[in-house]
Enzyme design. Sequence first.
Site: not given
Length: 149
Positions: A50, A52, A80, A83
């Site tokens: 992801h 991040e 999410c 993250c």
Amino acid sequence: MDKFMKRAVELAIANVKDGGQPFGAVLVKNDTVVAEGVNELHIKNDISGHAELIAIRKAQDALQTIDLSGYVMYASGEPCPMCMTAIYYSGIQHVFFAESIVDAEKAGLTASKQIYEDLAKNRSERTITVEQIPVEPGSTSPLSLLSKR
């Protein structure tokens, strides 16, 4: 729009054009970009890829530290649960995001909302079964090794 948020959104848009998901992240300290990331799921087949997390990994690798206290995360989408956990563990204390999890759900991306809802439940009520199997009495506990360092 803030220049760092604008950059996160630009990264997200470029990632969609490259076949990825609409997520970009910019990690900043003292008004300077330290690291950037976009979702790389489509490139590396890594569910943890992801935006991040990519930005956090890049910064920690470049700085040779896990402590990102004092850094600020700008993300095109609300982080999410995975993250957010990395954000907590790394010490980042301020996150800005452009589009919410509700916005993502409207676009057909429902996983984050579902996971947040599931994690809010008691362990016994979650959709994934999680059970403890304690270390056998008399065996070395991995956590006990911390006190011996």
